[in-house]
Scaffold this active site. Structure first.
Site, PDB file in Angstrom:
ATOM      1  N   ASP A  11       0.864  -1.176   0.000  1.00  0.00           N
ATOM      2  CA  ASP A  11       0.000   0.000   0.000  1.00  0.00           C
ATOM      3  C   ASP A  11       0.902   1.228   0.000  1.00  0.00           C
ATOM      4  O   ASP A  11       1.643   1.454   0.952  1.00  0.00           O
ATOM      5  CB  ASP A  11      -0.905   0.000   1.236  1.00  0.00           C
ATOM      6  CG  ASP A  11      -2.081   0.954   1.091  1.00  0.00           C
ATOM      7  OD1 ASP A  11      -2.109   1.728   0.115  1.00  0.00           O
ATOM      8  OD2 ASP A  11      -2.975   0.923   1.957  1.00  0.00           O
ATOM      9  N   ASP A 105      -2.645   2.241  -6.213  1.00  0.00           N
ATOM     10  CA  ASP A 105      -1.585   2.277  -5.205  1.00  0.00           C
ATOM     11  C   ASP A 105      -1.591   1.078  -4.269  1.00  0.00           C
ATOM     12  O   ASP A 105      -0.945   1.108  -3.219  1.00  0.00           O
ATOM     13  CB  ASP A 105      -1.702   3.554  -4.371  1.00  0.00           C
ATOM     14  CG  ASP A 105      -3.013   3.638  -3.608  1.00  0.00           C
ATOM     15  OD1 ASP A 105      -3.995   2.998  -4.037  1.00  0.00           O
ATOM     16  OD2 ASP A 105      -3.064   4.340  -2.582  1.00  0.00           O
ATOM     17  N   GLU A 106      -2.272  -0.005  -4.658  1.00  0.00           N
ATOM     18  CA  GLU A 106      -2.427  -1.114  -3.721  1.00  0.00           C
ATOM     19  C   GLU A 106      -2.500  -2.428  -4.498  1.00  0.00           C
ATOM     20  O   GLU A 106      -3.160  -2.509  -5.534  1.00  0.00           O
ATOM     21  CB  GLU A 106      -3.705  -0.898  -2.917  1.00  0.00           C
ATOM     22  CG  GLU A 106      -3.939  -1.863  -1.801  1.00  0.00           C
ATOM     23  CD  GLU A 106      -5.241  -1.563  -1.064  1.00  0.00           C
ATOM     24  OE1 GLU A 106      -5.545  -2.320  -0.122  1.00  0.00           O
ATOM     25  OE2 GLU A 106      -5.959  -0.608  -1.427  1.00  0.00           O
TER      26      GLU A 106
END
Length: 451
Positions: A11, A105-106
Site C-alpha cells: 500500500d 496504489d495497492e
C-alpha cells in the site's frame, strides 16, 4: 492458510499527496490535500502532515479546509498517478506472475508463486528489497505487509504505515487479531460494526468466542459464516492475477445544482465520452449503458438500456445516455450525473451507424472544446469565448519561465509557481488568465532522490 508468510500486500503511503509533494518541491514536508475543490468536493488523499489536523480521505473538502486552512489544496492529476503506478506494478511483476492490483496504489503479490520467498526470512528480504526498489524508482514510499493470507497481509501493511514492513508469523493470527476492533475484518463496515456492538461484540476475540452459530443468527448464513472464519484468522482466498471488470463508469458532482436541460444533456454527453475513453483503455466494449442522476433532494435514479451488441463507439454511448436522460425528471435541479457501461466484452460488434455518427460535429449548439470542458450552458452562447480555467495544482508551461504549476487563480488572474521535480523550490509569478504565453501541460516525470 499458508505455513509461511508469502503473501505480500503493498500500500503506497498517501499516494496522490506524496506524488504531488515529490513533483512540487515547495510542498515537501507541508500539508497537502488532493481532491475535488468545489463546495461539494471530497478529499481523495491527505498527506501525513495534513492528517495531523484531522483531515482524511472521503471527508468533505469544506470540512478539510476548516481543519487545515493553510494546507495546499490540489486537483488530482491521474495521468501522473497512473504513470507512477505502472512503474510500481512493473516492480511487483518481477517478484511473481501472480499480482492482484486493487487500485493504483495497492496490490497483493503471491511471493511463493514467483519463487521470491518460501519462508519468513526470504519473505522479509523480498519485502524490504521491494520497498528499496520503489523508493529508488519513483522517489515514493510504500508500506508492506507479509502473512499467510490476504486478510492478514492487508492488516499487516496497515500496521506498517507509513514507510514500514510488518510480518505476521503463521500461528500467531488469533493472538494478533483478538484485541483488534471488529472493523479490522473485511466486510465489517459501519452498519455491521454497529449491529455487532449492540450485540456486545466489539473485538475480534468477541466474535471468535460467540462462534459461527451466533454470528449466522445475527448476520445471515453467508456473512456470519465468513466472519466466524476470519475471526479465527482463516482466509484461503488466492491471489488472482486478473480481476475482471464488471463495468466501467464515470460521474461528476457539481458545485451548484444544474437546472438547464441543455447544460445537463451536454454534461451527460461529456461523461459518456470520458466513459468510452476508460472503456477503450481497459480493452473492453459493453452492451448496457447506464445513466445515474442524483437530484437536488439526494434521491438517486438509475436508468439503463441494453444494446443489440457490445460497443465502444462514443456516439452510440452518447446517444443511448441522452435517450435515458429524456426519461428522467430533472425538475428542481441535479447534483450528480454519471454514465457507465456494463455487460463488458473484449470485442466490438461493428456498427456502421455509430461510425457515421462519430464523423458528425459535436452536440448541436456547442463547440468541441465547450463540450469537452463542460463550459457551455446555452446554445446561443456557444460561440462566445470562455475564460480559461486554472485549477490549483494543474501543470502549466510558460514561454519564458518554463514549467510550473497553478498555485491559485481568481479575479482574472492566475498565480504560478515555477519549479519541477528535482529542482529547488521555485519562484511565484502572477499572470492574466488569458496570457497567451501560459498553456496547460502534461505532468513531468518524478525524479527519485539522489543516491
Amino acid at each position: 492458510m499458508r505455513a509461511a508468510p508469502t503473501i505480500l500486500h503493498l500500500d503506497m503511503d498517501a499516494f496522490f499527496a506524496a506524488a504531488e509533494q515529490a513533483a512540487k518541491p515547495s510542498l515537501r514536508g507541508k500539508p497537502v490535500v488532493v481532491g475535488g475543490l468545489g463546495p461539494r468536493g471530497v478529499v481523495a488523499t491527505a498527506s501525513y502532515e495534513a492528517r495531523r489536523f484531522g483531515v482524511h480521505s472521503a471527508m468533505p473538502m469544506a470540512q478539510a479546509r476548516r481543519l487545515a486552512p493553510n494546507a495546499a489544496y490540489l486537483v488530482p492529476r491521474f495521468s501522473l498517478y497512473r504513470s507512477v503506478s505502472d512503474q510500481v506494478m512493473a516492480l511487483l511483476a518481477r517478484l511473481s506472475p501472480l499480482v492482484e492490483p486493487l487500485s493504483l496504489d495497492e496490490a497483493f503479490v503471491d511471493l511463493e508463486a514467483g519463487g521470491a520467498a518460501y519462508d519468513s526470512a526470504t519473505a522479509r528480504e523480498a519485502g524490504e528489497r521491494l520497498r528499496r526498489d520503489i523508493l529508488g524508482t519513483t522517489g515514493l514510499t510504500g508500506s508492506v505487509g507479509l502473512a499467510g493470507s490476504k486478510m492478514l497481509a492487508k492488516i499487516a501493511s496497515e500496521e506498517a504505515k507509513p514507510d514500514g514492513l510488518v510480518l505476521i508469523e503463521p500461528g500467531t493470527e488469533r493472538e494478533l487479531l483478538g484485541p483488534k476492533s471488529v472493523r479490522v475484518l473485511p466486510g465489517v463496515g459501519p452498519a455491521t460494526g454497529e449491529h455487532l456492538r449492540r450485540a456486545g461484540m466489539t473485538t475480534v476475540a468477541d466474535l471468535a468466542e460467540a462462534g459461527e452459530d451466533e454470528l449466522v443468527r445475527l448476520l445471515g448464513r453467508a456473512h456470519g459464516a465468513a466472519l466466524a472464519r476470519m475471526a479465527l484468522g482463516h482466509d484461503d482466498r488466492p491471489v488472482v492475477a486478473e480481476r475482471d471488470a464488471k463495468s466501467v463508469s464515470v460521474e461528476d458532482t457539481f458545485d451548484t445544482d444544474l437546472h438547464d436541460r441543455v447544460r445537463i444533456r451536454i454534461e451527460v454527453e461529456r461523461l459518456a465520452d470520458r466513459c468510452v475513453e476508460r472503456l477503450r483503455a481497459s480493452g473492453h466494449s459493453g452492451r448496457t449503458i447506464v445513466l445515474k442522476v442524483r437530484r437536488y433532494d439526494f434521491s438517486t435514479l438509475t436508468r439503463s438500456e441494453t444494446l443489440r451488441g457490445p460497443t465502444d463507439a462514443p456516439a452510440v454511448v452518447r446517444e443511448a445516455a441522452a435517450r435515458l436522460l429524456e426519461a428522467v425528471d430533472t425538475t428542481g435541479g441535479v447534483r450528480l450525473l454519471g454514465v457507465g457501461v456494463s455487460g463488458l466484452a473484449d470485442y466490438t460488434q461493428e456498427d456502421l451507424f455509430a461510425q457515421a455518427a462519430d464523423e458528425r460535429e459535436p452536440a448541436e449548439g456547442a463547440s468541441a472544446q465547450a463540450v469537452e470542458e463542460g463550459l457551455t450552458a446555452e446554445p446561443e452562447a456557444a460561440a462566445a469565448p470562455a475564460e480559461r480555467h486554472w485549477p490549483a495544482g494543474r501543470d502549466v508551461r510558460h514561454a519564458v519561465y518554463g514549467p510550473g504549476w497553478v498555485q491559485g487563480s481568481g479575479v482574472g488572474r492566475v498565480t504560478v509557481r515555477f519549479e519541477e521535480p528535482g529542482s529547488p523550490p521555485g519562484r511565484v509569478r502572477t499572470f492574466l488568465v488569458d496570457d497567451p504565453d501560459l498553456e496547460p501541460s502534461d505532468p513531468l516525470p518524478l525524479v527519485p532522490p539522489a543516491g
